[in-house]
Design a protein around this motif. Sequence first.
Motif, PDB file in Angstrom:
ATOM      1  N   VAL A 124       0.878  -1.169   0.000  1.00 23.16           N
ATOM      2  CA  VAL A 124       0.000   0.000   0.000  1.00 23.16           C
ATOM      3  C   VAL A 124       0.914   1.217   0.000  1.00 23.16           C
ATOM      4  O   VAL A 124       1.693   1.402   0.942  1.00 23.16           O
ATOM      5  CB  VAL A 124      -0.938   0.030   1.220  1.00 23.16           C
ATOM      6  N   ILE A 125       0.842   2.028  -1.056  1.00 27.81           N
ATOM      7  CA  ILE A 125       1.711   3.192  -1.137  1.00 27.81           C
ATOM      8  C   ILE A 125       0.868   4.440  -1.401  1.00 27.81           C
ATOM      9  O   ILE A 125      -0.291   4.351  -1.795  1.00 27.81           O
ATOM     10  CB  ILE A 125       2.808   3.033  -2.208  1.00 27.81           C
ATOM     11  N   GLY A 126       1.469   5.606  -1.164  1.00 29.35           N
ATOM     12  CA  GLY A 126       0.714   6.852  -1.201  1.00 29.35           C
ATOM     13  C   GLY A 126       0.250   7.288  -2.565  1.00 29.35           C
ATOM     14  O   GLY A 126      -0.937   7.379  -2.842  1.00 29.35           O
ATOM     15  N   GLY A 127       1.198   7.582  -3.466  1.00 25.73           N
ATOM     16  CA  GLY A 127       0.813   8.130  -4.746  1.00 25.73           C
ATOM     17  C   GLY A 127       1.974   8.182  -5.713  1.00 25.73           C
ATOM     18  O   GLY A 127       2.948   7.427  -5.577  1.00 25.73           O
ATOM     19  N   PRO A 128       1.935   9.092  -6.677  1.00 27.19           N
ATOM     20  CA  PRO A 128       2.971   9.168  -7.711  1.00 27.19           C
ATOM     21  C   PRO A 128       4.388   9.349  -7.153  1.00 27.19           C
ATOM     22  O   PRO A 128       5.341   8.804  -7.718  1.00 27.19           O
ATOM     23  CB  PRO A 128       2.538  10.378  -8.544  1.00 27.19           C
ATOM     24  N   ALA A 129       4.542  10.115  -6.085  1.00 30.08           N
ATOM     25  CA  ALA A 129       5.891  10.335  -5.532  1.00 30.08           C
ATOM     26  C   ALA A 129       6.498   9.029  -5.048  1.00 30.08           C
ATOM     27  O   ALA A 129       7.686   8.750  -5.270  1.00 30.08           O
ATOM     28  CB  ALA A 129       5.831  11.350  -4.393  1.00 30.08           C
ATOM     29  N   GLU A 130       5.687   8.217  -4.372  1.00 30.61           N
ATOM     30  CA  GLU A 130       6.183   6.918  -3.895  1.00 30.61           C
ATOM     31  C   GLU A 130       6.386   5.958  -5.065  1.00 30.61           C
ATOM     32  O   GLU A 130       7.378   5.223  -5.119  1.00 30.61           O
ATOM     33  CB  GLU A 130       5.199   6.316  -2.883  1.00 30.61           C
ATOM     34  N   LEU A 131       5.445   5.994  -6.007  1.00 34.13           N
ATOM     35  CA  LEU A 131       5.555   5.090  -7.153  1.00 34.13           C
ATOM     36  C   LEU A 131       6.834   5.345  -7.938  1.00 34.13           C
ATOM     37  O   LEU A 131       7.463   4.399  -8.450  1.00 34.13           O
ATOM     38  CB  LEU A 131       4.335   5.243  -8.062  1.00 34.13           C
ATOM     39  N   ALA A 132       7.245   6.604  -8.016  1.00 44.18           N
ATOM     40  CA  ALA A 132       8.473   6.937  -8.745  1.00 44.18           C
ATOM     41  C   ALA A 132       9.687   6.218  -8.157  1.00 44.18           C
ATOM     42  O   ALA A 132      10.643   5.901  -8.886  1.00 44.18           O
ATOM     43  CB  ALA A 132       8.687   8.448  -8.729  1.00 44.18           C
ATOM     44  N   ARG A 133       9.673   5.970  -6.862  1.00 44.11           N
ATOM     45  CA  ARG A 133      10.781   5.239  -6.227  1.00 44.11           C
ATOM     46  C   ARG A 133      10.676   3.733  -6.473  1.00 44.11           C
ATOM     47  O   ARG A 133      11.682   3.032  -6.435  1.00 44.11           O
ATOM     48  CB  ARG A 133      10.818   5.522  -4.724  1.00 44.11           C
ATOM     49  N   TRP A 134       9.455   3.253  -6.654  1.00 41.70           N
ATOM     50  CA  TRP A 134       9.241   1.823  -6.854  1.00 41.70           C
ATOM     51  C   TRP A 134       9.428   1.404  -8.313  1.00 41.70           C
ATOM     52  O   TRP A 134       9.869   0.286  -8.592  1.00 41.70           O
ATOM     53  CB  TRP A 134       7.829   1.436  -6.388  1.00 41.70           C
ATOM     54  N   GLU A 135       9.056   2.279  -9.239  1.00 45.17           N
ATOM     55  CA  GLU A 135       9.018   1.893 -10.655  1.00 45.17           C
ATOM     56  C   GLU A 135      10.324   1.298 -11.182  1.00 45.17           C
ATOM     57  O   GLU A 135      10.286   0.300 -11.916  1.00 45.17           O
ATOM     58  CB  GLU A 135       8.602   3.095 -11.513  1.00 45.17           C
ATOM     59  N   PRO A 136      11.502   1.860 -10.823  1.00 45.86           N
ATOM     60  CA  PRO A 136      12.738   1.294 -11.393  1.00 45.86           C
ATOM     61  C   PRO A 136      12.994  -0.159 -10.999  1.00 45.86           C
ATOM     62  O   PRO A 136      13.779  -0.836 -11.674  1.00 45.86           O
ATOM     63  CB  PRO A 136      13.832   2.216 -10.822  1.00 45.86           C
ATOM     64  N   VAL A 137      12.349  -0.642  -9.932  1.00 44.88           N
ATOM     65  CA  VAL A 137      12.640  -2.001  -9.459  1.00 44.88           C
ATOM     66  C   VAL A 137      11.411  -2.907  -9.462  1.00 44.88           C
ATOM     67  O   VAL A 137      11.449  -4.006  -8.914  1.00 44.88           O
ATOM     68  CB  VAL A 137      13.245  -1.961  -8.029  1.00 44.88           C
ATOM     69  N   LEU A 138      10.318  -2.468 -10.102  1.00 44.20           N
ATOM     70  CA  LEU A 138       9.108  -3.298 -10.105  1.00 44.20           C
ATOM     71  C   LEU A 138       9.364  -4.680 -10.693  1.00 44.20           C
ATOM     72  O   LEU A 138       8.803  -5.677 -10.232  1.00 44.20           O
ATOM     73  CB  LEU A 138       7.994  -2.598 -10.885  1.00 44.20           C
ATOM     74  N   ARG A 146       0.201  -7.398  -5.792  1.00 45.47           N
ATOM     75  CA  ARG A 146      -0.615  -6.217  -6.098  1.00 45.47           C
ATOM     76  C   ARG A 146      -0.114  -5.012  -5.304  1.00 45.47           C
ATOM     77  O   ARG A 146       0.284  -5.148  -4.145  1.00 45.47           O
ATOM     78  CB  ARG A 146      -2.077  -6.472  -5.734  1.00 45.47           C
ATOM     79  N   ILE A 147      -0.151  -3.833  -5.928  1.00 45.07           N
ATOM     80  CA  ILE A 147       0.171  -2.580  -5.247  1.00 45.07           C
ATOM     81  C   ILE A 147      -1.102  -1.742  -5.184  1.00 45.07           C
ATOM     82  O   ILE A 147      -1.680  -1.398  -6.217  1.00 45.07           O
ATOM     83  CB  ILE A 147       1.277  -1.803  -5.977  1.00 45.07           C
ATOM     84  N   ILE A 148      -1.532  -1.436  -3.980  1.00 44.49           N
ATOM     85  CA  ILE A 148      -2.715  -0.603  -3.759  1.00 44.49           C
ATOM     86  C   ILE A 148      -2.236   0.826  -3.544  1.00 44.49           C
ATOM     87  O   ILE A 148      -1.359   1.083  -2.720  1.00 44.49           O
ATOM     88  CB  ILE A 148      -3.499  -1.105  -2.531  1.00 44.49           C
ATOM     89  N   MET A 149      -2.801   1.771  -4.306  1.00 42.67           N
ATOM     90  CA  MET A 149      -2.355   3.156  -4.227  1.00 42.67           C
ATOM     91  C   MET A 149      -3.468   4.060  -3.719  1.00 42.67           C
ATOM     92  O   MET A 149      -4.601   4.005  -4.204  1.00 42.67           O
ATOM     93  CB  MET A 149      -1.867   3.640  -5.590  1.00 42.67           C
ATOM     94  N   LEU A 150      -3.124   4.909  -2.755  1.00 44.93           N
ATOM     95  CA  LEU A 150      -4.113   5.845  -2.220  1.00 44.93           C
ATOM     96  C   LEU A 150      -4.520   6.863  -3.285  1.00 44.93           C
ATOM     97  O   LEU A 150      -5.685   7.266  -3.362  1.00 44.93           O
ATOM     98  CB  LEU A 150      -3.555   6.579  -1.000  1.00 44.93           C
ATOM     99  N   ASP A 151      -3.565   7.293  -4.079  1.00 45.40           N
ATOM    100  CA  ASP A 151      -3.836   8.294  -5.127  1.00 45.40           C
ATOM    101  C   ASP A 151      -3.085   7.910  -6.391  1.00 45.40           C
ATOM    102  O   ASP A 151      -1.954   7.429  -6.332  1.00 45.40           O
ATOM    103  CB  ASP A 151      -3.379   9.693  -4.681  1.00 45.40           C
ATOM    104  N   GLY A 152      -3.702   8.153  -7.542  1.00 48.30           N
ATOM    105  CA  GLY A 152      -3.005   8.054  -8.820  1.00 48.30           C
ATOM    106  C   GLY A 152      -2.638   6.671  -9.285  1.00 48.30           C
ATOM    107  O   GLY A 152      -1.612   6.501  -9.966  1.00 48.30           O
ATOM    108  N   ALA A 153      -3.441   5.653  -8.953  1.00 49.45           N
ATOM    109  CA  ALA A 153      -3.143   4.304  -9.443  1.00 49.45           C
ATOM    110  C   ALA A 153      -3.239   4.269 -10.966  1.00 49.45           C
ATOM    111  O   ALA A 153      -4.237   4.724 -11.543  1.00 49.45           O
ATOM    112  CB  ALA A 153      -4.111   3.300  -8.833  1.00 49.45           C
ATOM    113  N   PRO A 154      -2.216   3.745 -11.655  1.00 45.50           N
ATOM    114  CA  PRO A 154      -2.273   3.668 -13.123  1.00 45.50           C
ATOM    115  C   PRO A 154      -3.459   2.821 -13.585  1.00 45.50           C
ATOM    116  O   PRO A 154      -3.685   1.734 -13.061  1.00 45.50           O
ATOM    117  CB  PRO A 154      -0.942   2.998 -13.493  1.00 45.50           C
ATOM    118  N   SER A 155      -4.206   3.341 -14.519  1.00 48.30           N
ATOM    119  CA  SER A 155      -5.368   2.594 -15.012  1.00 48.30           C
ATOM    120  C   SER A 155      -4.933   1.582 -16.064  1.00 48.30           C
ATOM    121  O   SER A 155      -3.952   1.793 -16.790  1.00 48.30           O
ATOM    122  CB  SER A 155      -6.405   3.554 -15.603  1.00 48.30           C
TER     123      SER A 155
END
Length: 612
Positions: A124-138, A146-155
């Motif tokens: 469970v992560i906050g939003g785009p700022a957190e996702l930016a840290r995760w994306e390089p290592v997904l 599954r990653i649940i996002m409070l804001d800005g989940a990619p559709s």
Amino acid sequence: MADVLDVQAEIADLIAGRTVCEQLRQLAERHPEAPAYSDPAEDGWATLSYGQARRRILEIAAGLAALGLEPGEAVALMMINRSEHVLADLGAVHAGGVGCTIYSTFAPDQIAFVVNDVAARYAVIGGPAELARWEPVLGELTGLRRIIMLDGAPSGDERFMAWDDFLALGRERLEADPAAVDARWQAVTADDTLTVLYTSGTTGMPKGVPLSHANVFYEVEATDKLTRLPFQGTQISYLTYAHIAERVLSLYLPLVKVSHVYFCTDLANLGSTLGQVRPMMFFGVPRVWEKMMARLLAVLATQPEERQQAVRQAMAAGRAYVEAGQYGRTSTPEIEAAYQEADKAVLAPVRGLIGFDRAEWTATGAAPLPPEVQNFYAGLGLKVIDVYGMTETTGAFTGNSPSCYRLGTVGRAEPGVEVRIAEDGEILTRSPLNTSGYLNRPEATADLLDDDGWLHTGDIGSVDEDGFYRVVDRKKELIITSGGENISPAGIENHLKEHQLVGQALAFGDNRPYPVAVLTLDGEVAPGWAQARGITFGSLAELAEHPEVLKEVEAAIEAANAKLARVQQVKKWALLGVEWTAETEELTPSLKLKRRIIHAKYADIIEGLYSG
């Protein structure tokens, strides 16, 4: 020894079989309308009661179970301090899982290491700022479902799920089969892992520290025995939940004390949040206390001299009052009377100005609080008391209390806790607070815990005749000069930071003839200091090169050296035109120095101080 074991047994009986899940059930039944969690909102605060919070937690548990979370599996969390963080964490626990908050400042490779090491199945992560840290290592997070996002989940990406959709799923499943969720949380036991926290990684990759429900409730009860914290008090949550102190104080303790937790979602807003909440208890790492002191001093410096003199006189009375209240000291009617007069006329209004007019417990930990900072707040009539502990000891295992304290120490052993000083000066502790060991790190566990159950803290300390402990420095961070002198860098650094202009300081001198220092300006105080003196500048870097600033810092060095032994004195120094933060990697997320990073990053500057 018998007394310690008796207290251990007393606390063990009190918390026998207790879990976070059962504790929350009892709390919600007895105090369903009590305010639990408040988030900032446009019109003030949005508040959940404990009854509402538990319902949401059960919905989250149902949602995680519906997605496939199995008992014992981990849920990784990364977001700012907000009610959803607490709810998601406790929801994972109610589903039989384990919450694991990751420092939001961790680099992508550290995130990947933690997620894989703890074997997280959901996040469970906050939003785009957190996702930016995760994306390089997904692509490396092969066990994550599954990653649940409070804001800005990619559709359109099945790896992600929006928080609202997740809550809708949980609500539907809970309504359809509430017994299934009840069975999950009722199966949780006191010896189960409640959370895994990772060390902040000052050296190498972070280490996972599993803590059980029993560990946490022992800490809560021992802390309460020592300090008698207020029931249904108000507090502010602002340090990351990856930090053991914040987790104990504003996630677990409120479940026992029915506290009302207000979330400060941005450290920049802490001052205004303090003014709004006026908390009854407040914990701050030393840097937080230092920054608040610097801001208040900057405000006081703008007052007329007559007003400044009145404040100084009042603070002298406040300091005398707090000092006289220490263990083993005796106050006098004169000290009491002077304080009451100063408090009514000056100190109480000043405390109100910074939001501490209702504070019953103010504390610090994670690193030594410089004496001048503690003395400053004592002047305001505030006892900012030190506690001492580690993630590996579920937080504090020694502490001062408002009624039993000695300034300059980290207090006495908490109830039912054994503490001793080893022959080489290392602080050792043994109690039900100790973790069972590091996750997946048997060699590191063997270094941490010996065969007799003593946990080796890695800190050098001392204890006085009344049982009050002092922490000198980290065992591995002591400077040994080329002349064979053992020097505490923290002792030097604290004196250097006594001047309001100095934001951070690092003392260096291992295998060298004398200590040197690398300093930074306080980014909040320095601009105001310069403007008050008519100094024009375009940046902090320019300010760090201005002759008047350098002259003032030189005076700060001389003042610090005057308090140090000759072998400890700083012979040369450099002032940087940058600030050190967790984001720029010189500080840990808990705002401690990353010495190896600083040594490497500024190696040329340090070398120049010896060769120049």
